[in-house]
Motif scaffolding. Structure first.
Motif, PDB file in Angstrom:
ATOM      1  N   ILE A  86       0.840  -1.201   0.000  1.00 27.08           N
ATOM      2  CA  ILE A  86       0.000   0.000   0.000  1.00 27.08           C
ATOM      3  C   ILE A  86       0.873   1.248   0.000  1.00 27.08           C
ATOM      4  O   ILE A  86       0.616   2.207  -0.739  1.00 27.08           O
ATOM      5  CB  ILE A  86      -0.947   0.006   1.218  1.00 27.08           C
ATOM      6  CG1 ILE A  86      -1.988  -1.114   1.098  1.00 27.08           C
ATOM      7  CG2 ILE A  86      -1.650   1.354   1.352  1.00 27.08           C
ATOM      8  CD1 ILE A  86      -2.864  -1.269   2.319  1.00 27.08           C
ATOM      9  N   GLN A  87       1.926   1.241   0.816  1.00 28.50           N
ATOM     10  CA  GLN A  87       2.813   2.396   0.898  1.00 28.50           C
ATOM     11  C   GLN A  87       3.470   2.676  -0.458  1.00 28.50           C
ATOM     12  O   GLN A  87       3.573   3.837  -0.884  1.00 28.50           O
ATOM     13  CB  GLN A  87       3.886   2.174   1.961  1.00 28.50           C
ATOM     14  CG  GLN A  87       4.741   3.409   2.229  1.00 28.50           C
ATOM     15  CD  GLN A  87       5.766   3.183   3.323  1.00 28.50           C
ATOM     16  OE1 GLN A  87       5.921   2.067   3.839  1.00 28.50           O
ATOM     17  NE2 GLN A  87       6.487   4.239   3.694  1.00 28.50           N
ATOM     18  N   LEU A  88       3.900   1.622  -1.157  1.00 25.86           N
ATOM     19  CA  LEU A  88       4.525   1.805  -2.464  1.00 25.86           C
ATOM     20  C   LEU A  88       3.544   2.390  -3.478  1.00 25.86           C
ATOM     21  O   LEU A  88       3.899   3.278  -4.259  1.00 25.86           O
ATOM     22  CB  LEU A  88       5.075   0.465  -2.972  1.00 25.86           C
ATOM     23  CG  LEU A  88       6.348  -0.047  -2.301  1.00 25.86           C
ATOM     24  CD1 LEU A  88       6.692  -1.444  -2.816  1.00 25.86           C
ATOM     25  CD2 LEU A  88       7.508   0.912  -2.544  1.00 25.86           C
ATOM     26  N   VAL A  89       2.308   1.887  -3.473  1.00 29.13           N
ATOM     27  CA  VAL A  89       1.294   2.397  -4.404  1.00 29.13           C
ATOM     28  C   VAL A  89       1.019   3.868  -4.132  1.00 29.13           C
ATOM     29  O   VAL A  89       0.925   4.682  -5.059  1.00 29.13           O
ATOM     30  CB  VAL A  89      -0.005   1.565  -4.298  1.00 29.13           C
ATOM     31  CG1 VAL A  89      -1.138   2.242  -5.053  1.00 29.13           C
ATOM     32  CG2 VAL A  89       0.214   0.155  -4.844  1.00 29.13           C
ATOM     33  N   VAL A 381       0.291   9.993   6.190  1.00 27.96           N
ATOM     34  CA  VAL A 381       1.724  10.021   6.509  1.00 27.96           C
ATOM     35  C   VAL A 381       2.525  10.451   5.291  1.00 27.96           C
ATOM     36  O   VAL A 381       3.429  11.301   5.391  1.00 27.96           O
ATOM     37  CB  VAL A 381       2.198   8.640   7.017  1.00 27.96           C
ATOM     38  CG1 VAL A 381       3.722   8.579   7.068  1.00 27.96           C
ATOM     39  CG2 VAL A 381       1.615   8.350   8.392  1.00 27.96           C
ATOM     40  N   GLU A 382       2.219   9.879   4.132  1.00 28.18           N
ATOM     41  CA  GLU A 382       2.965  10.223   2.918  1.00 28.18           C
ATOM     42  C   GLU A 382       2.698  11.661   2.488  1.00 28.18           C
ATOM     43  O   GLU A 382       3.592  12.363   2.019  1.00 28.18           O
ATOM     44  CB  GLU A 382       2.613   9.249   1.789  1.00 28.18           C
ATOM     45  CG  GLU A 382       3.091   7.820   2.036  1.00 28.18           C
ATOM     46  CD  GLU A 382       4.605   7.719   2.141  1.00 28.18           C
ATOM     47  OE1 GLU A 382       5.306   8.525   1.495  1.00 28.18           O
ATOM     48  OE2 GLU A 382       5.090   6.834   2.869  1.00 28.18           O
ATOM     49  N   LEU A 383       1.458  12.119   2.645  1.00 29.42           N
ATOM     50  CA  LEU A 383       1.145  13.509   2.325  1.00 29.42           C
ATOM     51  C   LEU A 383       1.920  14.467   3.232  1.00 29.42           C
ATOM     52  O   LEU A 383       2.477  15.479   2.773  1.00 29.42           O
ATOM     53  CB  LEU A 383      -0.356  13.763   2.486  1.00 29.42           C
ATOM     54  CG  LEU A 383      -1.281  13.232   1.393  1.00 29.42           C
ATOM     55  CD1 LEU A 383      -2.724  13.296   1.861  1.00 29.42           C
ATOM     56  CD2 LEU A 383      -1.109  14.021   0.097  1.00 29.42           C
ATOM     57  N   ALA A 384       1.964  14.138   4.513  1.00 30.67           N
ATOM     58  CA  ALA A 384       2.624  15.017   5.478  1.00 30.67           C
ATOM     59  C   ALA A 384       4.135  14.997   5.345  1.00 30.67           C
ATOM     60  O   ALA A 384       4.798  16.007   5.618  1.00 30.67           O
ATOM     61  CB  ALA A 384       2.229  14.617   6.902  1.00 30.67           C
ATOM     62  N   SER A 385       4.696  13.874   4.934  1.00 33.36           N
ATOM     63  CA  SER A 385       6.153  13.734   4.946  1.00 33.36           C
ATOM     64  C   SER A 385       6.809  13.937   3.585  1.00 33.36           C
ATOM     65  O   SER A 385       8.001  14.262   3.520  1.00 33.36           O
ATOM     66  CB  SER A 385       6.544  12.349   5.486  1.00 33.36           C
ATOM     67  OG  SER A 385       5.973  11.320   4.701  1.00 33.36           O
ATOM     68  N   THR A 386       6.071  13.782   2.506  1.00 29.06           N
ATOM     69  CA  THR A 386       6.716  13.850   1.187  1.00 29.06           C
ATOM     70  C   THR A 386       6.055  14.820   0.226  1.00 29.06           C
ATOM     71  O   THR A 386       6.484  14.912  -0.931  1.00 29.06           O
ATOM     72  CB  THR A 386       6.731  12.453   0.515  1.00 29.06           C
ATOM     73  OG1 THR A 386       5.377  12.051   0.220  1.00 29.06           O
ATOM     74  CG2 THR A 386       7.370  11.419   1.413  1.00 29.06           C
ATOM     75  N   SER A 387       5.018  15.549   0.654  1.00 31.34           N
ATOM     76  CA  SER A 387       4.272  16.371  -0.301  1.00 31.34           C
ATOM     77  C   SER A 387       4.063  17.803   0.194  1.00 31.34           C
ATOM     78  O   SER A 387       3.949  18.055   1.389  1.00 31.34           O
ATOM     79  CB  SER A 387       2.897  15.749  -0.574  1.00 31.34           C
ATOM     80  OG  SER A 387       3.019  14.491  -1.189  1.00 31.34           O
ATOM     81  N   ARG A 388       4.017  18.694  -0.762  1.00 25.47           N
ATOM     82  CA  ARG A 388       3.518  20.046  -0.561  1.00 25.47           C
ATOM     83  C   ARG A 388       2.394  20.231  -1.576  1.00 25.47           C
ATOM     84  O   ARG A 388       2.542  19.897  -2.745  1.00 25.47           O
ATOM     85  CB  ARG A 388       4.616  21.082  -0.798  1.00 25.47           C
ATOM     86  CG  ARG A 388       5.613  21.185   0.347  1.00 25.47           C
ATOM     87  CD  ARG A 388       5.005  21.929   1.534  1.00 25.47           C
ATOM     88  NE  ARG A 388       5.990  22.209   2.566  1.00 25.47           N
ATOM     89  CZ  ARG A 388       6.259  21.404   3.583  1.00 25.47           C
ATOM     90  NH1 ARG A 388       5.629  20.247   3.687  1.00 25.47           N
ATOM     91  NH2 ARG A 388       7.147  21.743   4.494  1.00 25.47           N
ATOM     92  N   PHE A 389       1.279  20.776  -1.158  1.00 23.67           N
ATOM     93  CA  PHE A 389       0.138  20.895  -2.068  1.00 23.67           C
ATOM     94  C   PHE A 389      -0.678  22.117  -1.698  1.00 23.67           C
ATOM     95  O   PHE A 389      -0.685  22.561  -0.547  1.00 23.67           O
ATOM     96  CB  PHE A 389      -0.727  19.632  -2.009  1.00 23.67           C
ATOM     97  CG  PHE A 389      -0.991  19.107  -0.628  1.00 23.67           C
ATOM     98  CD1 PHE A 389      -2.177  19.384   0.042  1.00 23.67           C
ATOM     99  CD2 PHE A 389      -0.046  18.305   0.025  1.00 23.67           C
ATOM    100  CE1 PHE A 389      -2.415  18.898   1.316  1.00 23.67           C
ATOM    101  CE2 PHE A 389      -0.279  17.807   1.307  1.00 23.67           C
ATOM    102  CZ  PHE A 389      -1.461  18.112   1.951  1.00 23.67           C
ATOM    103  N   GLU A 390      -1.355  22.678  -2.705  1.00 25.09           N
ATOM    104  CA  GLU A 390      -2.155  23.868  -2.480  1.00 25.09           C
ATOM    105  C   GLU A 390      -3.386  23.860  -3.379  1.00 25.09           C
ATOM    106  O   GLU A 390      -3.388  23.260  -4.462  1.00 25.09           O
ATOM    107  CB  GLU A 390      -1.331  25.128  -2.724  1.00 25.09           C
ATOM    108  CG  GLU A 390      -0.772  25.241  -4.127  1.00 25.09           C
ATOM    109  CD  GLU A 390       0.192  26.403  -4.283  1.00 25.09           C
ATOM    110  OE1 GLU A 390       0.170  27.038  -5.370  1.00 25.09           O
ATOM    111  OE2 GLU A 390       0.971  26.679  -3.345  1.00 25.09           O
TER     112      GLU A 390
END
Length: 437
Positions: A86-89, A381-390
């Motif tokens: 799931i994490q990889l996807v 977790v992935e959004l918080a740790s690897t992404s910036r979005f607006e």
């Protein structure tokens, strides 16, 4: 006297019209339910139509042994084996979103994400990307026409739904046969593996048709509601940057994010996610305020009385999830997005059994709820740790509740790539970094 007679006739006519309307409504509802069953089950399938529900059945209604099978599909051990996949996807999807120079339609993309998760992780199918995209389009056509009026005419929604089902079943049968022939190199047992092995243990070796039906049910269970909740999660993180930052602080405290901002190496584990208490509060609050479906149906097992009204045994009754969450006295400021209401200091969901029920309640609660929550936690977790979005629009879109809760325009969001310090990398910068010196 004549006037009074006319009033009586008019009243009787109105009553008759109401009775006809109610009768037609019930008849149409029953036909739609029959259609749902016909659209998802082949005519050769001998499983009976489930009783006690006018909506989509929970997995396992078709037999008690299936309940035992799916309890293994969503067990702690099974979830641990799904988690790295799931994490990889999710990581691959976020990279694709960030590399897109244009804003994306979040609701459409999360539908693709949850469909991909179901195919790649839950079922373990190795379908080429091009074929997977085509299968997703066919599946969308199938879902859009599930509740069409049961009129089998050319170009009708019913006919399109049946045709989509036939194409889906053909593609699923091909994937199942390839999977059964290739058993080497597997590092985990997916849901379809468990379904096949457990059915053999119960002396219920499944036919190809039953495997296709079970596969389609699993995809449906992992698709629409999870995409709805995923979209709501992203929208709330956009609306409440303080919540996102507090979530990042928890990830740093647990060693998932370095103090500088970049994510630590390694895959997530169930025990790690279980220790992220604020993350759990965020997911709970998303599911309280933005429950994907409005409610569910149950059959009355024993006559009872509610607010002076007698509800007879055998009746079908509907409970409302959203109304329960809106009126439950344990929740304060019900319209405010406040994850801390589920923290240890307040624990608003602990008072009473049925004030908080995003996945239903009792013995018939959603069997896939733990998988859904796991997926949402990984995405957060992935959004918080690897992404910036607006947000790519001036205002947030209006929310509609049909067929599941989602933004009317799908939610337009621009995602950015990140450098090692979690700073946004604009497309022009990415091109410069990748250029040959």
């Amino acid at each position: 006297m004549l006037f009074e007679g006319l009033e009586l006739v008019s009243a009787l006519a109105t009553l008759a019209a109401c009775l006809v309307s109610v009768t037609l409504l019930l008849a149409v509802s029953q036909q739609l339910w029959q259609l749902r069953w016909a659209a998802t089950r082949d005519k050769s399938c001998k499983l009976p139509i489930p009783k006690g529900s006018m909506g989509f059945p929970l997995i396992g209604e078709t037999g008690h042994w299936l309940l035992q099978v799916f309890s293994k599909v969503f067990s702690h051990e099974a979830l641990q084996s799904y988690l790295p996949k799931i994490q990889l996807v999710v990581q691959d999807t976020l990279r694709a979103w960030s590399s897109n120079p244009e804003a994306i339609n979040v609701y459409q993309e999360t539908q693709k994400l949850t469909f991909r998760m179901a195919i790649r992780v839950l079922l373990g199918f190795s379908i080429p990307e091009e074929d997977l995209g085509h299968l997703f389009e066919v599946y969308q056509q199938f879902v859009e026409n599930v509740f069409s009026l049961p009129v089998d005419l050319p170009f009708s929604g019913y006919r399109r739904g049946i045709q989509a089902r036939q194409i889906l079943q053909k593609g699923l049968e091909k994937a199942i046969r390839e999977k059964l022939q290739c058993t080497q190199g597997k590092d985990y047992s997916d849901a379809l593996d468990i379904l096949i092995e457990s059915s053999k243990e119960h002396g219920k070796e499944m036919t190809m048709q039953e495997l296709k039906d079970g596969t389609l049910e699993l995809i449906f269970a992992a698709y629409a509601t999870t995409a709805s909740a995923s979209t709501s999660l992203i929208m709330q993180l956009l609306k409440h940057p303080a919540v996102l930052e507090k979530l990042r602080e928890e990830l740093r405290a647990q060693g998932i994010l370095h103090s500088g901002g970049c994510p630590c190496e390694g895959t997530l584990r169930l025990d790690t996610l279980s220790g992220l208490h604020y993350l759990d509060c965020v997911i709970k609050e998303v599911m309280r305020l933005f429950t994907p479906i409005s409610g569910g149906y149950r059959t009355v097992l024993q006559t009872f009385e509610l607010d002076g009204f007698q509800i007879p045994k055998g009746w079908s009754v509907m409970y409302s999830i959203r109304d329960t969450h809106d009126t439950a006295p344990v929740f304060k400021d019900v319209n405010v997005f406040d994850p801390d209401r589920f923290g240890q200091a307040r624990s608003e969901d602990k008072d009473g059994r049925f004030h908080y029920l995003p996945f239903g309640g009792g013995v018939r609660s959603c069997l896939g709820k733990h998988l859904a929550k796991l997926f949402l936690k990984v995405l957060a977790v992935e959004l918080a740790s690897t992404s910036r979005f607006e947000l790519a629009t001036r205002t947030f879109p209006r929310i509609t509740l049909v067929p599941v809760l989602h933004p009317v325009d799908g939610l337009s969001v621009k995602f950015f790539g990140l450098d090692s310090n979690q700073n946004k990398i604009l497309p022009e910068t990415e091109a410069m970094l990748s250029a040959t010196v």
